[in-house]
Enzyme design. Structure first.
Site, PDB file in Angstrom:
ATOM      1  N   SER A  11     -10.958  -2.562  -0.977  1.00 36.00           N
ATOM      2  CA  SER A  11      -9.400  -2.215  -1.223  1.00 36.00           C
ATOM      3  C   SER A  11      -8.608  -3.314  -0.442  1.00 36.00           C
ATOM      4  O   SER A  11      -9.023  -3.776   0.687  1.00 36.00           O
ATOM      5  CB  SER A  11      -9.121  -0.766  -0.709  1.00 36.00           C
ATOM      6  N   TYR A  36     -10.109   5.036   6.156  1.00 40.01           N
ATOM      7  CA  TYR A  36     -10.230   4.065   4.768  1.00 40.01           C
ATOM      8  C   TYR A  36     -10.277   2.673   4.918  1.00 40.01           C
ATOM      9  O   TYR A  36     -11.183   1.999   4.580  1.00 40.01           O
ATOM     10  CB  TYR A  36      -8.950   4.420   3.963  1.00 40.01           C
TER      11      TYR A  36
HETATM   12  N1  CAA Z   1       3.518   1.528   9.583  1.00 43.76           N
HETATM   13  C1  CAA Z   1       3.715   2.076  11.047  1.00 43.76           C
HETATM   14  N2  CAA Z   1       4.189   3.372  11.329  1.00 43.76           N
HETATM   15  C2  CAA Z   1       4.555   4.200  10.313  1.00 43.76           C
HETATM   16  C3  CAA Z   1       4.273   3.674   8.891  1.00 43.76           C
HETATM   17  C4  CAA Z   1       3.935   2.217   8.656  1.00 43.76           C
HETATM   18  N3  CAA Z   1       3.539   1.980   7.338  1.00 43.76           N
HETATM   19  N4  CAA Z   1       4.587   4.811   7.994  1.00 43.76           N
HETATM   20  C5  CAA Z   1       5.009   5.797   8.692  1.00 43.76           C
HETATM   21  N5  CAA Z   1       4.932   5.352  10.157  1.00 43.76           N
HETATM   22  C6  CAA Z   1       5.318   6.039  11.315  1.00 43.76           C
HETATM   23  C7  CAA Z   1       6.646   6.824  11.122  1.00 43.76           C
HETATM   24  O1  CAA Z   1       7.763   5.922  11.558  1.00 43.76           O
HETATM   25  C8  CAA Z   1       6.571   7.985  12.024  1.00 43.76           C
HETATM   26  O2  CAA Z   1       6.738   7.687  13.407  1.00 43.76           O
HETATM   27  P1  CAA Z   1       7.453   8.506  14.391  1.00 43.76           P
HETATM   28  O3  CAA Z   1       6.768  10.054  14.637  1.00 43.76           O
HETATM   29  O4  CAA Z   1       7.526   7.698  15.818  1.00 43.76           O
HETATM   30  O5  CAA Z   1       8.787   8.800  13.985  1.00 43.76           O
HETATM   31  C9  CAA Z   1       5.292   8.544  11.999  1.00 43.76           C
HETATM   32  O6  CAA Z   1       4.369   7.190  11.396  1.00 43.76           O
HETATM   33  C10 CAA Z   1       4.963   9.541  11.159  1.00 43.76           C
HETATM   34  O7  CAA Z   1       3.815  10.098  11.109  1.00 43.76           O
HETATM   35  P2  CAA Z   1       3.472  11.285  10.461  1.00 43.76           P
HETATM   36  O8  CAA Z   1       1.948  11.562  10.787  1.00 43.76           O
HETATM   37  O9  CAA Z   1       4.512  12.464  10.828  1.00 43.76           O
HETATM   38  O10 CAA Z   1       3.911  11.106   8.999  1.00 43.76           O
HETATM   39  P3  CAA Z   1       3.564  11.820   7.722  1.00 43.76           P
HETATM   40  O11 CAA Z   1       2.568  13.048   7.898  1.00 43.76           O
HETATM   41  O12 CAA Z   1       4.808  12.243   6.873  1.00 43.76           O
HETATM   42  O13 CAA Z   1       2.634  10.797   6.561  1.00 43.76           O
HETATM   43  C11 CAA Z   1       0.871   9.564   5.702  1.00 43.76           C
HETATM   44  C12 CAA Z   1       1.651  10.010   7.031  1.00 43.76           C
HETATM   45  C13 CAA Z   1       0.108  10.844   5.052  1.00 43.76           C
HETATM   46  C14 CAA Z   1      -0.186   8.531   6.730  1.00 43.76           C
HETATM   47  C15 CAA Z   1       2.107   8.606   5.202  1.00 43.76           C
HETATM   48  O14 CAA Z   1       2.474   7.658   6.022  1.00 43.76           O
HETATM   49  C16 CAA Z   1       1.519   7.971   4.103  1.00 43.76           C
HETATM   50  O15 CAA Z   1       1.138   8.284   3.006  1.00 43.76           O
HETATM   51  N6  CAA Z   1       1.310   6.538   4.228  1.00 43.76           N
HETATM   52  C17 CAA Z   1       0.956   5.917   3.081  1.00 43.76           C
HETATM   53  C18 CAA Z   1      -0.523   5.430   3.325  1.00 43.76           C
HETATM   54  C19 CAA Z   1      -1.141   4.764   2.158  1.00 43.76           C
HETATM   55  O16 CAA Z   1      -0.631   3.430   1.916  1.00 43.76           O
HETATM   56  N7  CAA Z   1      -2.299   5.001   1.366  1.00 43.76           N
HETATM   57  C20 CAA Z   1      -2.767   4.265   0.573  1.00 43.76           C
HETATM   58  C21 CAA Z   1      -3.442   5.371  -0.433  1.00 43.76           C
HETATM   59  S1  CAA Z   1      -3.775   4.564  -1.903  1.00 43.76           S
HETATM   60  C22 CAA Z   1      -5.204   3.833  -1.756  1.00 43.76           C
HETATM   61  O17 CAA Z   1      -5.698   4.118  -0.474  1.00 43.76           O
HETATM   62  C23 CAA Z   1      -5.807   2.790  -2.623  1.00 43.76           C
HETATM   63  C24 CAA Z   1      -6.067   1.775  -2.206  1.00 43.76           C
HETATM   64  O18 CAA Z   1      -7.278   1.153  -2.057  1.00 43.76           O
HETATM   65  C25 CAA Z   1      -4.843   0.633  -2.032  1.00 43.76           C
END
Ligand code: CAA
Length: 247
Positions: free
Chosen positions: A141, A154
């Protein structure tokens, strides 16, 4: 074109389906491996037949279990003959920020996305080397290449896929067996559609092509890597990500 036997894990998912179809279009006999708890083989087989793909051979098992992989490969070989092409495609996500990630979420992703390569490849690689021809294609990935917040498990597993492939490629290079990696960016599959809409929109905005990949854009690369024409390519990673990241 020589007809070969291809074994695809995670065959009934978004990427897996496209990989099976592209390999079948290239003339190969395809064994579609699925997980009995997560997939619906009857529905999938009907859908495939309606799309003109009537000859997929289905086997079920759990790629995180060595014994289950041995049983699936034995069943596949009994039905289709020796496996020439292995596509380690099946994978899961258990996304969570590291501070909140539990050991069970780490373990599940490492077992399914990385240890599975040991479990599956062990069943076929020595026999491919004995026969002097083989293709092992591992789906990594973008997030294994660049690292993704929320995916320490992952990203670690998918980076491991690349290291595994380079090492095995070196071991098998002189035996006619190639080992390569495809590192897709975000593809329009259920896994990606499960990302929160506002997060997904941010991801798409960051892709230079401003869209998700179509599954067949990955399946087609897989068919190429499985072909005789790709015979001089081994240990390589194909980054297919709409320009989001270049190594
Ligand atoms: N970089 C750095 N910090 C980040 C961030 C990022 N990209 N995204 C969120 N944060 C921070 C927020 O600012 C927040 O910080 P504070 O607590 O200091 O305010 C904190 O993380 C939020 O954390 P939570 O655990 O409360 O967040 P959540 O539960 O709402 O969501 C998550 C967490 C589920 C991981 C969500 O951020 C998410 O889905 N992220 C995307 C992950 C991703 O890209 N996955 C790819 C899936 S597809 C795949 O994997 C296929 C492939 O091969 C490409």
């Amino acid at each position: 074109m020589t007809q070969r036997v291809a074994f695809v894990t995670g065959a009934m998912g978004g990427l897996g389906t496209s990989i099976c179809q592209e390999l079948a279009k290239a003339g190969h006999k395809v064994v579609a491996a699925y997980h009995p708890e997560f997939d619906k083989p009857d529905e999938w087989t009907k859908e495939m037949a309606a799309a003109g793909f009537k000859d997929f051979i289905c086997v079920s098992g759990d790629i995180s279990s060595f014994d289950s992989c041995a049983a699936m490969v034995a069943e596949a070989e009994a039905k289709a003959g020796p496996i020439d092409i292995l596509v380690n495609n099946a994978g899961i996500t258990r996304d969570r920020m590291f501070a909140k990630m539990e050991l069970s979420q780490w373990d599940a992703v490492i077992a399914t996305n990385l240890t599975s390569l040991f479990n599956m490849t062990k069943q076929v690689s020595a026999k491919m080397a004995e026969r002097g021809w083989g293709r092992i294609i591992n789906i990594s990935s973008l997030n294994g290449v660049k690292g993704q917040a929320g995916q320490t498990n992952y990203s670690a597993a998918k980076a491991g896929v690349i290291g595994f492939s380079k090492a095995l490629a070196a071991e098998l290079a002189a035996k006619g067996v190639t080992v390569n990696v495809i590192a897709p960016g975000y593809v329009a599959t259920k896994m990606v559609m499960a990302i929160k809409p506002e997060v997904l929109q941010g991801i798409i905005d960051g892709v230079p092509m401003k869209r998700l990949a179509k599954p067949e854009e990955i399946g087609g690369a897989c068919a190429y890597l499985a072909s005789d024409l790709a015979g001089f390519m081994t240990g390589a990673t194909m980054n297919i990500n709409g320009g989001l990241y270049y190594q």
